[in-house]
Design a protein around this motif. Structure first.
Motif, PDB file in Angstrom:
ATOM      1  N   GLU A  24      -5.611  27.197  -2.225  1.00 49.10           N
ATOM      2  CA  GLU A  24      -4.791  28.351  -2.619  1.00 49.10           C
ATOM      3  C   GLU A  24      -5.653  29.595  -2.498  1.00 49.10           C
ATOM      4  O   GLU A  24      -6.096  30.168  -3.494  1.00 49.10           O
ATOM      5  N   HIS A  55      -6.083  33.335  -0.824  1.00 47.14           N
ATOM      6  CA  HIS A  55      -5.168  34.365  -0.340  1.00 47.14           C
ATOM      7  C   HIS A  55      -5.842  35.412   0.533  1.00 47.14           C
ATOM      8  O   HIS A  55      -7.029  35.699   0.390  1.00 47.14           O
ATOM      9  N   HIS A  91       4.116  29.097  -5.345  1.00 48.97           N
ATOM     10  CA  HIS A  91       3.142  29.989  -5.995  1.00 48.97           C
ATOM     11  C   HIS A  91       3.839  30.856  -7.045  1.00 48.97           C
ATOM     12  O   HIS A  91       4.997  31.220  -6.869  1.00 48.97           O
ATOM     13  N   HIS A 140      -2.692  25.940 -10.401  1.00 51.06           N
ATOM     14  CA  HIS A 140      -2.970  26.152 -11.823  1.00 51.06           C
ATOM     15  C   HIS A 140      -2.672  24.910 -12.655  1.00 51.06           C
ATOM     16  O   HIS A 140      -1.969  24.961 -13.657  1.00 51.06           O
ATOM     17  N   ASP A 180      -8.112  29.983  -5.854  1.00 52.46           N
ATOM     18  CA  ASP A 180      -7.247  31.161  -6.049  1.00 52.46           C
ATOM     19  C   ASP A 180      -8.035  32.436  -5.715  1.00 52.46           C
ATOM     20  O   ASP A 180      -7.897  33.477  -6.362  1.00 52.46           O
TER      21      ASP A 180
HETATM   22 ZN    ZN Z   1      -2.738  32.362  -6.071  1.00 52.56          ZN
END
Ligand code: ZN
Length: 318
Positions: free
Chosen positions: A11, A13, A159, A218, A281
């Motif tokens: 994940e 970005h 997401h 998460h 993340d």
């Molecule tokens: Zn994220």
């Protein structure tokens, strides 16, 4: 530290300049260092990965991606953004893979773009950032996207997005001045995304598409911790719903932005190691914070390998 196994992060970005232009408030909302890391898909990002020992990032657009953009703009924009992401991956094929951005405002076009991204660009699935223009994804209009994901045998990463404005007003407004993160990582994202995932299960989506796989970040947005109680509660309604069975057959979760041993062990006990994948993340979270945590995992070597890379290789066919 000498390592023999790979670390794959799911994940992670980036920000496409043309998509960013649709969100004028984005610059103001993000701290400058985060923004510059989002926009860097070259040497700076690779250096950050190297410093933390991350071998591969599966790149996805930053929130809110295309989910708030109307069909007329989003359909051609998705094509261009995914083509640019393809070039990014092509420049560093051993370090990057990609999840497609989809123009969900036109679900049929989104399904076509998913197919093009996977079949022609080699993408590993798609990431969708919460409801599409305020409509939850369990709505049947979006099912062609999930149908295509199943047919292509790729997962859809669900997401978080900001909660619905009415929810913000009723539940969070009073505390946002002092605690704006309440709406996001602290709590709002979790409730919003977990609710959307529960709605997907209740809608019958997984009966229609029995091989469909969804990824939640998460640590599963809290759902693994609540599996027993959700399953018990829904069983009371006498509809033959076994939430646990559906969730554990159709959802994978990642560790994105959630580096806690108790949380991981709870997920492990509820879902098993085969459905838990490593993520950071980035750049909202530091790579090093994530990989430092990995060094302390209370897992045997075999389970560690699954979490760091084995499950990702299997699910994404890397
Ligand atoms: Zn994220």
């Amino acid at each position: 530290m000498a390592r023999t196994r790979q670390i794959i992060a799911l994940e992670e970005h980036y920000l496409d300049a043309e998509v960013k232009a649709h969100f004028s408030s984005l610059d103001a909302a993000l701290p400058a260092p985060v923004l510059s890391r989002l926009e860097d898909v070259g040497q700076g990002r690779l250096a950050d990965m190297d410093a933390a020992g991350i071998d591969v990032e599966v790149l996805s657009h930053a929130p809110p991606s295309l989910q708030r953009i109307d069909a007329e703009s989003a359909v051609p924009l998705a094509r261009r953004a995914n083509d640019r992401l393809y070039e990014t991956v092509r420049a560093h094929p051993l370090r990057f893979a990609a999840f497609a951005a989809l123009p969900t405002a036109d679900p049929k076009a989104a399904a076509e773009e998913l197919e093009r991204s996977v079949s022609r660009l080699g993408f590993k699935g798609a990431m969708i950032h919460g409801p599409s223009q305020g409509v939850f994804l369990d709505d049947k209009r979006f099912w062609p996207i999930f149908e295509r994901a199943e047919a292509l045998d790729v997962p859809v990463y669900l997401h978080p997005a900001n909660p619905h404005p009415a929810v913000v007003e009723a539940y969070y407004r009073d505390y946002l001045k002092d605690y704006p993160s309440l709406l996001r990582a602290a709590w709002g994202f979790t409730v919003e995304t977990a609710t959307e995932a529960i709605r997907l299960v209740l809608s019958g989506l997984f009966e229609a598409y029995p091989r469909l796989q969804i990824i939640l970040g998460h640590m599963g947005e809290g759902l693994p911790f609540y599996l027993w109680r959700i399953t018990m509660g829904l069983a009371r309604d006498g509809k033959g719903m076994n939430f646990r069975d559906v969730f554990c057959a159709h959802f994978h979760i990642t560790t994105s932005g959630f580096f806690s041993h108790p949380a991981l062990l709870s997920c492990l006990m509820e879902m098993g190691i085969d459905r838990i994948l490593f993520s950071v993340d980035y750049p909202f979270v530091d790579n090093l914070a994530a990989t430092k945590w990995l060094e302390t995992l209370p897992l045997c070597a075999e389970d560690r390998e699954k979490l760091l890379c084995g499950n990702a290789k299997r699910l994404l066919k890397l």
